[in-house]
Design an enzyme around this catalytic site. Structure first.
Site, mmCIF file in Angstrom:
data_model
loop_
_atom_site.group_PDB
_atom_site.id
_atom_site.type_symbol
_atom_site.label_atom_id
_atom_site.label_comp_id
_atom_site.label_asym_id
_atom_site.label_seq_id
_atom_site.Cartn_x
_atom_site.Cartn_y
_atom_site.Cartn_z
ATOM 1 N N ARG A 1 -25.441 -4.165 7.056
ATOM 2 C CA ARG A 1 -25.280 -5.587 6.730
ATOM 3 C C ARG A 1 -25.411 -6.500 7.950
ATOM 4 O O ARG A 1 -25.439 -7.704 7.833
ATOM 5 C CB ARG A 1 -23.973 -5.859 6.007
ATOM 6 N N GLU B 1 -18.537 -7.070 10.203
ATOM 7 C CA GLU B 1 -19.544 -6.403 11.045
ATOM 8 C C GLU B 1 -20.576 -7.387 11.587
ATOM 9 O O GLU B 1 -21.011 -7.265 12.738
ATOM 10 C CB GLU B 1 -20.250 -5.304 10.250
ATOM 11 N N LYS C 1 0.869 -1.183 0.000
ATOM 12 C CA LYS C 1 0.000 0.000 0.000
ATOM 13 C C LYS C 1 0.914 1.244 0.000
ATOM 14 O O LYS C 1 1.895 1.288 0.746
ATOM 15 C CB LYS C 1 -0.880 -0.022 1.252
#
Ligand SMILES: Cc1ncc(C[n+]2csc(CCOP(=O)(O)OP(=O)(O)O)c2C)c(N)n1
Ligand SMILES: CC(=O)[C@@H](O)[C@H](O)COP(=O)(O)O
Ligand SMILES: [Mg+2]
Length: 645
Positions: free
Chosen positions: A396, A368, A282
């Site tokens: 979700r 989540e 990254k």
């Protein structure tokens, strides 16, 4: 940027030599730093997928072949090589979206920036191609190591691995990070796979040398290969993916375009489900990002390109920082309070709590649903978990909130950051649904603080509830000025009265304005504008919007019109709940609910979205004045329109 200018589509990549590809990769990195430092955006992730994206578009033929991106924040290079070079208004009105966008290009498929979905899309595409007999095309799914920690990814892998004859190419973009280093057993497994890179190189070397002596070469190579396999299995068991029935290719240097291409061509020709494990960095090629401990410039606001330092200084405390500081205080007072994040420790403001109480902080990865039910377990185990998450990402985990938390009366507190219109990140990032979907959860209590003092107070009130889920939701960005109460009715704060005191508590008037959370300032401004028209109003902040305060219908009965203001979808939001409560109480006073219309809001600045949808004091005041006039007009002749008092 000579070469970059000439790339108008993937076809222009195919003829490039390795040397030209290296030059092009450099120009793309230069373009990304120069452009994204101006607009802000996902600089780190995109610097990490330059060679990977070039290789993908040289090996596969988009849009005939489908190249799908998980989360989509790393698709800038894909946009550049598919002919979109104007990044001047990235993530702004009329500019490029920060994620794939079907409206922008035939090369773009998934617009949803919620993680861990790409493999399910790929599974669907592969099945569709098979059922339709379309065996002349491929589907390639790029998923980050972070997104791979999401449950949906494993549901999809289970299906993809089931059909040996159904080709799906999965590219795991392994940069070892979500925002922070990716956590969990999967991350550890990927790490062991990474360590075998040396064996790959050794084997490739061996293949080269031995391949030139076929008589001796092949048997020796087979021994070496067997050794590599055994060694790999010993040092870095490939089991996970191969035991699932997936062919595994890698680890591959994701910054070596040639190696990437070789691996992708192998995968393309495989004819079944195959994983290419690409090792990337990254922020590759840009030291300020590489050296950034926090998140390697996962998402930046405008920065100085040379130093990476932010151009604008925050103009005040953010909602997140108010929560972060209060959580540390609470942590010192209550050792039953624990924090949970889904791979966003710093963005949701739990990093200070984590520093102070590392054993009471849990990063579950981008998971989540797991976070919510694990929180229920923590609560049943005698603790009070605080799950801090962006409002949109809780969508979700609705069933987990409903069935795993609320049904079991678990004292879990959800702190929803980025509630309301967030704008830049497009339709799937606005926190505009929580106060609608959570309305139906029996027993759940929901607070919408209007300022910093209320964040602190309502967080503590939430933590005092141990037999039901509680929610505290607040916006993105800088917290506004304190909005003091001038009175209290039931559990509601009175913020403004514009008429003479009546009934002792200043109750009653023409209009009752119910402002939710950050709409407080707009509510007060509307009251002032109405007063200029001789219209008397009362502004209240319900503080806890669920359940509706029992005093609210009675207060409404003392007004001619009720106006509700919320930065949430109008459908099924607080306005609807109040209207229902008034009906249930037999209070027949007209109500106008102002909120976000039920539509997907294209990327733009929050301000321009709010003004486009009319969720601002000026537009609302005009409508309310008109409504009051209509009501007055309906008053029977001889009677003057007067407030019900
Ligand atoms: C369901 C969901 N939760 C959280 C996020 C916020 N988020 C955006 S990108 C990201 C990290 C993704 O990590 P990875 O998949 O490894 O991609 P990378 O940025 O490393 O390329 C997270 C947590 C999200 N987009 N969707
Ligand atoms: C892609 C993603 O989900 C996040 O990185 C998102 O960009 C969050 O943005 P903010 O943290 O700036 O609100
Ligand atoms: Mg990653």
């Amino acid at each position: 940027m000579g070469l970059l200018e000439s790339i108008r589509g993937p076809r222009d990549l195919k003829a490039l030599s390795p040397e030209q590809l290296t030059v092009l990769a450099g120009e793309i990195r230069e373009f990304l730093v120069d452009s994204v430092s101006r607009t802000g955006g996902h600089l780190g992730p995109n610097l990490g997928v330059v060679e990977l994206t070039l290789a993908l578009h040289r090996v596969f033929d988009s849009p005939h072949d489908k190249i799908l991106w998980d989360t989509g924040h790393q698709s800038y290079v894909h946009k550049i090589v598919t002919g979109r070079h104007d990044f001047a208004k990235l993530r702004q009105e009329g500019g490029l979206s920060g994620y794939p966008s079907q409206a922008e290009s035939e090369h773009d498929v998934i617009e949803n920036s919620h993680a861990s979905t790409v493999l399910s899309y790929a599974d669907g595409f592969a099945k569709a191609f098979q059922v339709r007999g379309l065996d002349d095309r491929h589907v390639v799914a790029v998923i980050g190591d972070g997104a791979l920690t999401g449950g949906m990814a494993w549901e999809a892998l289970n299906n993809i691995a089931a059909a040996k004859d159904r080709p799906v190419v999965i590219v795991v973009n392994d940069n070892e990070r979500s925002y922070a280093p990716t956590v969990g057993g999967l991350a550890n497994h990927l790490a062991t796979l990474r360590t075998t890179r040396g064996y790959e190189r050794f084997l490739d070397w061996g293949k080269g040398v031995l391949g030139r002596t076929p008589v001796v070469g092949q048997p020796v190579y087979d021994i070496l290969h067997g050794a590599k396999k055994g060694l790999k299995d010993f040092v870095a068991p490939q089991g996970l993916f191969e035991d699932l029935g997936l062919k595994y290719i890698g680890p591959v240097d994701g910054h070596d375009a040639e190696q990437m291409e070789q691996a992708l061509r192998k995968a393309k020709g495989f004819g079944g489900p195959v994983i290419v494990h690409a090792l990337t960095q990254k922020g590759r090629g840009y030291d300020p990002a590489r050296n950034d401990e926090a998140d390697q410039f996962h998402a930046v606001n405008p920065i100085h390109p040379e130093t990476g330092l932010p151009i604008a200084k925050a103009s005040g405390a953010s909602w997140t920082s108010v929560f972060a500081d209060e959580m540390v205080k609470v942590g010192a007072e209550r050792d039953d309070v624990v924090g949970i994040t889904a791979a966003m420790l710093i963005p949701v403001g739990l990093h200070k709590f984590a520093a102070a109480y590392p054993d009471r902080t849990f990063d579950v990865g981008i998971a989540e649903q797991h976070a919510v039910t694990s929180a229920a377990g923590l609560a049943l185990g005698g603790l009070h978990p605080v799950f801090a998450v962006y409002a949109t990402f809780l969508n979700r985990a609705f069933d987990q909130v409903l069935m795993d938390c609320a049904l079991h009366k678990c004292g879990v507190t959800f702190v929803l950051d980025r509630a309301g219109v967030t704008g830049f990140d497009g339709p799937s990032h606005n926190g505009m649904w929580d106060m609608s979907i959570l309305q139906v959860v029996p027993g759940l209590r929901l607070a919408a603080p209007r300022d910093a003092a209320q964040v602190r107070a309502q967080l503590r009130e939430a933590l005092d509830v141990d037999d039901a889920p509680t929610v505290v939701r607040f916006a993105k960005g800088t917290v506004g000025p304190e909005v003091p109460a001038v009175g209290r009715i039931g559990g509601m704060d009175v913020l403004r009265r514009t008429g003479p005191e009546r009934n002792g508590g200043g109750e009653g008037g023409d209009v009752l304005i119910v402002s939710v959370g950050t709409m407080a300032e707009a509510g007060i401004e509307i009251a002032e504008r109405l007063a200029d028209q001789g219209i008397v109003s009362t502004v209240v902040d319900p503080r806890w919007v669920k359940p509706v305060d029992p005093e609210l219908p009675k207060l409404a009965a003392r007004h001619r019109l009720v106006v509700t203001l919320e930065d949430n979808s109008r459908i099924g939001g607080v306005g609807s709940a109040i209207a229902q409560a008034m009906r249930d109480a037999g209070v027949d006073v007209p109500l106008r609910d102002f909120g976000i219309p039920p539509e997907f809001l294209d990327h733009a600045t929050p301000g321009s979205i709010l003004s486009r949808i009319g969720l601002n004091a000026q537009d609302i005041s005009l409508q309310v004045v008109g409504e009051v006039a209509r009501l007055a007009a309906d008053t029977p002749p001889g009677e003057t329109a007067k407030p019900v008092s």
